[in-house]
Design an enzyme around this catalytic site. Structure first.
Site, PDB file in Angstrom:
ATOM      1  N   GLY A  72      61.783 -36.743  79.355  1.00 43.46           N
ATOM      2  CA  GLY A  72      60.420 -36.378  78.843  1.00 43.46           C
ATOM      3  C   GLY A  72      59.104 -37.558  79.458  1.00 43.46           C
ATOM      4  O   GLY A  72      58.371 -36.884  79.329  1.00 43.46           O
ATOM      5  N   THR A  73      59.495 -38.565  79.930  1.00 41.83           N
ATOM      6  CA  THR A  73      58.417 -39.368  80.626  1.00 41.83           C
ATOM      7  C   THR A  73      58.037 -38.669  81.951  1.00 41.83           C
ATOM      8  O   THR A  73      56.817 -38.522  82.045  1.00 41.83           O
ATOM      9  CB  THR A  73      59.181 -40.789  80.961  1.00 41.83           C
ATOM     10  OG1 THR A  73      59.376 -41.640  79.835  1.00 41.83           O
ATOM     11  CG2 THR A  73      58.100 -41.770  81.856  1.00 41.83           C
ATOM     12  N   ASN A 150      56.427 -40.394  67.265  1.00 44.21           N
ATOM     13  CA  ASN A 150      57.676 -41.227  67.251  1.00 44.21           C
ATOM     14  C   ASN A 150      58.157 -42.168  66.156  1.00 44.21           C
ATOM     15  O   ASN A 150      59.103 -42.613  65.963  1.00 44.21           O
ATOM     16  CB  ASN A 150      58.082 -41.512  68.676  1.00 44.21           C
ATOM     17  CG  ASN A 150      57.084 -42.307  69.349  1.00 44.21           C
ATOM     18  OD1 ASN A 150      55.839 -41.903  69.196  1.00 44.21           O
ATOM     19  ND2 ASN A 150      57.382 -43.577  69.769  1.00 44.21           N
ATOM     20  N   ALA A 199      66.046 -33.602  76.267  1.00 41.61           N
ATOM     21  CA  ALA A 199      67.280 -33.216  75.902  1.00 41.61           C
ATOM     22  C   ALA A 199      67.715 -34.155  74.594  1.00 41.61           C
ATOM     23  O   ALA A 199      68.466 -33.553  74.019  1.00 41.61           O
ATOM     24  CB  ALA A 199      68.070 -33.035  77.063  1.00 41.61           C
ATOM     25  N   HIS A 200      67.847 -35.481  75.049  1.00 41.75           N
ATOM     26  CA  HIS A 200      68.709 -36.294  74.262  1.00 41.75           C
ATOM     27  C   HIS A 200      68.001 -36.697  72.906  1.00 41.75           C
ATOM     28  O   HIS A 200      68.577 -37.333  72.092  1.00 41.75           O
ATOM     29  CB  HIS A 200      68.853 -37.790  74.802  1.00 41.75           C
ATOM     30  CG  HIS A 200      67.657 -38.675  75.152  1.00 41.75           C
ATOM     31  ND1 HIS A 200      67.316 -39.727  74.200  1.00 41.75           N
ATOM     32  CD2 HIS A 200      66.386 -38.603  75.730  1.00 41.75           C
ATOM     33  CE1 HIS A 200      66.342 -40.412  74.284  1.00 41.75           C
ATOM     34  NE2 HIS A 200      65.824 -39.798  75.193  1.00 41.75           N
ATOM     35  N   THR A 237      67.299 -30.976  93.983  1.00 42.32           N
ATOM     36  CA  THR A 237      68.127 -30.295  93.364  1.00 42.32           C
ATOM     37  C   THR A 237      68.338 -30.447  91.929  1.00 42.32           C
ATOM     38  O   THR A 237      68.231 -31.698  91.681  1.00 42.32           O
ATOM     39  CB  THR A 237      69.477 -30.481  94.207  1.00 42.32           C
ATOM     40  OG1 THR A 237      69.487 -30.237  95.621  1.00 42.32           O
ATOM     41  CG2 THR A 237      70.767 -29.649  93.738  1.00 42.32           C
ATOM     42  N   CYS A 326      61.621 -47.173  73.352  1.00 37.78           N
ATOM     43  CA  CYS A 326      60.988 -47.684  74.795  1.00 37.78           C
ATOM     44  C   CYS A 326      60.257 -48.903  74.638  1.00 37.78           C
ATOM     45  O   CYS A 326      59.791 -49.583  75.646  1.00 37.78           O
ATOM     46  CB  CYS A 326      60.050 -46.661  75.473  1.00 37.78           C
ATOM     47  SG  CYS A 326      60.972 -45.084  75.602  1.00 37.78           S
TER      48      CYS A 326
END
Length: 390
Positions: A72-73, A150, A199-200, A237, A326
Site C-alpha cells: 500500500g505504501t 485506519n 493485500a494483507h 518482475t 506503522c
C-alpha cells in the site's frame, strides 16, 4: 493465529485466507517469468492476469487499469505524482486530509512547499468547506482523501469530495486500503481517479499492493524504471506468488463481505457497550457519531497511557493496538486525534480494537474481562495516588 490468544488487531494485518494460501502454493510450482513468451512464461502470465482480473472485478475497474506494487505504501507513493491530469492542465500541488496514513502524509513525489493539509471535523470527517476554499482560485490540485480512517474507522464523504475536486479541475486519489473488503465500493461510484489497495488487509500476503487507475487519467510517472512490466508503469518482475494470493483473497473476501460485516458489527456494538459500562463516564468512543467501518473501535480513557493498556491486554493474551501499526511503536500522540482537535492527554490514551471474519463472541468476552481487570487496576492506582497526597 497463535493458539490460546485472541487477535483483535485486524486493521494492522489479517490472517492469510485459505484461498490465498492455496493460490500461493500453486504459484510456487510455476517456473516461468510472466514476461517470457515461451510456454512456462505464458503460464505465469496467465496466473498474473487472472489475479489482475479478480481485483478489477472486486473494485469495478478494468484489468488493464490495475498496477501491482510492493504494498500500500508504494501504491500511495506512485499515486502522489506531480503532473497527473485528466483534462489539459496537469496538477501542480497536493492537498491531503490531516488524518491520512503516513504513506500519504509523506507527500510522495511532491516537494514539501506544494503540499497542504485539509482540516477535519471533531468526528474525524474531512471538512468539505475547507476543501472548497483551498481549491478556489488556485492551480489544479491532486487531492488525497482516504475512504476509511485506519484508526477511528470513520468513513469519508468521497462522492462529495470527488464532485468538488473535479469541478475545480483536479484529480482525486483515494487510499481505500482499510475499506477494501469491509464496505462495498467501486472506483466509478466513488468518482476516484486513483485508488490504493493492499493485500494483507483482506487476507492476502504482506508485501503486495495495487494502484487502480481511471482510464481517463494521464500518468502517473513510474517510481521504478527499467523493463516494461505493468504496461511501463512499474518496472521489475512481478511478485507472482504474492499477487496470486492477493487476487484469491479479493475473490474470497468480496462475496463474504456483507454477511461477515453484519455479524462483526453486532460484535462491535456489544464490545463498545461493555467498554463504556466498565469505564463509566470517562470512556470515549471516537467518531461514534458518524458512519464507520463495522469492525473498528477507537476507545480512550483520559489519563490512561495507551502503551500501558496494550501491554496489559497482551499479557492477558489479547492483541490490540494503540493506533496505526506503522506508528504505534513510537511514543507519540495520534496525529489523527490531534487533527480532530483532541489534546495530547486523550490522544495518548487511545486504544484501537479491530475485528475480523473469525472474531467471535468469546473473543469479546475475553476482551471485556481483560479490560475490567485493567480498569480495576487503574482505579486502585488512582486511589493510592490520592491517599499518598494526604
Amino acid at each position: 493465529m497463535t493458539p490460546n490468544r485472541v487477535y483483535l488487531d485486524w486493521n494492522a494485518t489479517t490472517p492469510l485466507r485459505p484461498e490465498a494460501k492455496a493460490a500461493m502454493t500453486s504459484a510456487l510450482d510455476l517456473v516461468g517469468n510472466p514476461s517470457s513468451i515461451h510456454a512456462e512464461g505464458r503460464a505465469a502470465r496467465g496466473l498474473l492476469e487472472q489475479a489482475r482480473a479478480q481485483l478489477a472485478e472486486a473494485v469495478g475497474g478494468a484489468p488493464r487499469d490495475i498496477v501491482f506494487t510492493s504494498g500500500g505504501t508504494e501504491a500511495d507513493a506512485l499515486a502522489l505524482t506531480p503532473g497527473l491530469r485528466i483534462g489539459s492542465e496537469p496538477v501542480e500541488r497536493l492537498l491531503i486530509s490531516a488524518i491520512e496514513h503516513a504513506a500519504v502524509l509523506s507527500g510522495g513525489q511532491f516537494p514539501a512547499g506544494c503540499i497542504d493539509a485539509i482540516r477535519v471535523t471533531a468526528e474525524g470527517v474531512v471538512d468539505l468547506d475547507h476543501l472548497r476554499s483551498m481549491l478556489a482560485g488556485g492551480p489544479p490540485a491532486l487531492v488525497s482523501v482516504m475512504l476509511a480512517n485506519n484508526e477511528t474507522g470513520a468513513l469519508q464523504p468521497i462522492r462529495e469530495v470527488a464532485e468538488i475536486v473535479h469541478e475545480a479541475g483536479g484529480v482525486l486519489h483515494v487510499d481505500a486500503i482499510q475499506a477494501f473488503g469491509k464496505i462495498p465500493f467501486g472506483i466509478k461510484e466513488l468518482g476516484a481517479d486513483l485508488v490504493s489497495l493492499s493485500a494483507h488487509k483482506i487476507g492476502g500476503p504482506k508485501g503486495v499492493g495495487a494502484l487502480v487507475l481511471s482510464p481517463k487519467l494521464v500518468g502517473p510517472e513510474p517510481l521504478l524504471r527499467g523493463g516494461g512490466q505493468e504496461l511501463g508503469r512499474r518496472a521489475g518482475t512481478e511478485n507472482l506468488i504474492g499477487i496470486a494470493g492477493f487476487g484469491a483473497a479479493g475473490a474470497a473476501a468480496i462475496p463474504a463481505m456483507a454477511d461477515d460485516m453484519a455479524r462483526i458489527e453486532g460484535l462491535r456494538t456489544r464490545l463498545e457497550a461493555g467498554l463504556r459500562h466498565i469505564a463509566g463516564d470517562d470512556g470515549v468512543i471516537l467518531s461514534a457519531g458518524v458512519p464507520r467501518l463495522p469492525n473498528t473501535t477507537l476507545f480512550a480513557v483520559p489519563g490512561l497511557r495507551a502503551e500501558t493498556a496494550v501491554i496489559g491486554f497482551d499479557l492477558a493474551g489479547i492483541a490490540v493496538s494503540s493506533g496505526s501499526a506503522c506508528s504505534s511503536g513510537k511514543v507519540q500522540p495520534s496525529h489523527v486525534l490531534e487533527a480532530m482537535g483532541f489534546g495530547p492527554e486523550l490522544a495518548r490514551s487511545a486504544i484501537r480494537i479491530s475485528l475480523g471474519w473469525s472474531s467471535s463472541e468469546s473473543d469479546i468476552d475475553c476482551c471485556l474481562e481483560a479490560w475490567r481487570k485493567l480498569a480495576g487496576n487503574i482505579a486502585r492506582r488512582d486511589r493510592e495516588t490520592v491517599l499518598e497526597r494526604f
